[in-house]
Structure formats: C-alpha cells, structure tokens
Enzyme design. Sequence first.
Site, PDB file in Angstrom:
ATOM      1  N   VAL A  74       5.868  56.168 -14.748  1.00 25.67           N
ATOM      2  CA  VAL A  74       5.695  57.455 -14.087  1.00 25.67           C
ATOM      3  C   VAL A  74       7.059  58.127 -14.087  1.00 25.67           C
ATOM      4  O   VAL A  74       8.087  57.477 -13.955  1.00 25.67           O
ATOM      5  CB  VAL A  74       5.131  57.344 -12.648  1.00 25.67           C
ATOM      6  N   SER A  75       7.060  59.447 -14.274  1.00 26.66           N
ATOM      7  CA  SER A  75       8.337  60.152 -14.405  1.00 26.66           C
ATOM      8  C   SER A  75       8.852  60.686 -13.092  1.00 26.66           C
ATOM      9  O   SER A  75       9.992  61.114 -13.009  1.00 26.66           O
ATOM     10  CB  SER A  75       8.208  61.299 -15.415  1.00 26.66           C
ATOM     11  N   ASP A  76       8.076  60.631 -12.050  1.00 32.89           N
ATOM     12  CA  ASP A  76       8.469  61.198 -10.767  1.00 32.89           C
ATOM     13  C   ASP A  76       8.405  60.096  -9.719  1.00 32.89           C
ATOM     14  O   ASP A  76       7.448  59.323  -9.681  1.00 32.89           O
ATOM     15  CB  ASP A  76       7.500  62.337 -10.426  1.00 32.89           C
ATOM     16  N   GLN A 127       5.155  59.825  -7.768  1.00 29.83           N
ATOM     17  CA  GLN A 127       3.924  59.412  -8.427  1.00 29.83           C
ATOM     18  C   GLN A 127       3.691  57.927  -8.224  1.00 29.83           C
ATOM     19  O   GLN A 127       4.611  57.169  -7.929  1.00 29.83           O
ATOM     20  CB  GLN A 127       3.995  59.720  -9.926  1.00 29.83           C
TER      21      GLN A 127
END
Length: 186
Positions: free
Chosen positions: A3-5, A8
């Site tokens: 996940v990039s955030d 998330q």
Amino acid sequence: MRVSDHDQTEALQLDALKAAGCDAIYGDHGVSGAVTARKGLDEVLEELSQGDTLVVWKLDRLGRSTVHLLQLLAELRERGVDFQALTQGIDTTTAVGRMLYGQLAVFAEFEREQISDRTKAGMAAARKRGKHLGRPRMITAEQARRYARRLETTRVTLDDLAAEAGVSPQTLSRAIHNEKCKNDYR
C-alpha cells in the site's frame, strides 16, 4: 502486498493471498509502486527459487513502471519462478498470461503518469491562485521585511536574528531574499 499510503490497509490483499495458499507473505507499507527498491519486494525476490510462484493481489501492487515490471518478469522467468496476479487472472505459466502481463504493465505505468500529470496540473492551478505549496513558511513576508530592515539599520547579525526567530540563518536569509525579489518586481 503493498500500500502506498500509511492510512491504507493491506487487509484485502492479505485475505486474498492467504486464500490463494501463499506460504510466505511479504509487504511494503506506505511505499509507492514507482519505487523499485523496496524492503518487502527485495526480501521476497531474494527468497524465491526455481519452482516457486510469486503471487500478488494485483499487478500494480508489484510496481508501476512498465520497464521495471518487465525486468522483474524476465528475472523471474530466468530463475524458473512463475508469477500470478490474482484479481487479473495473470498466470505466466501460459503464453496468454505472459501477454496479459505485458499489457497490464503498460496500463499500470500509464495510470502512474496520469496521477503525476493531474498532481502537477493541480499544483500549477494552486500556484496561479497564489497558494503556497510545500511546507508552511516559518517566516511571514512582513517578518522578513522587518528582519531585513533591522539587518540594514542596526548592528544585529543574521545569526542573532535567526536565533530570535527560532529558525536557521539559511531559512531567514532565504525569506529575506525572496521578499526582496518580490519587491524588486513590483
């Protein structure tokens, strides 16, 4: 999984990977797919050996760059490692799966570029409206003018003023310089 955030969650990916029977699950939390050197990805690539299958929930969880994704696939094939993307039905043990992988890699890179273009356009529009982008300014324009006058009219040093303002001398100098440049163009 990736996940990039930091806000998330990997829950959906984790459930799917477990349901697919994955023996080991590696992850990168809060890391963009555009970053090619990632702790979880590097670890799984190091552990894979001939006969293994690298399984991801979706292709863009592996990466966003077409070149990087195709290099990974080539490396996996050379090592005798197969690849599957669960939600997209990609399975590189078949010719159709290899073709689909290449096509989806192109779309993943296209989406990353679209996100970048939208971000740049939004930032340009904000700049045109006079909105400051980036970190909040430590020194307001009025403070910079006041500090500049004090530097010109008293014996105080930049270091003294910076200490008084609670910023580095470089920050104060930059604020004064930027304010002088703005005034020069008025």
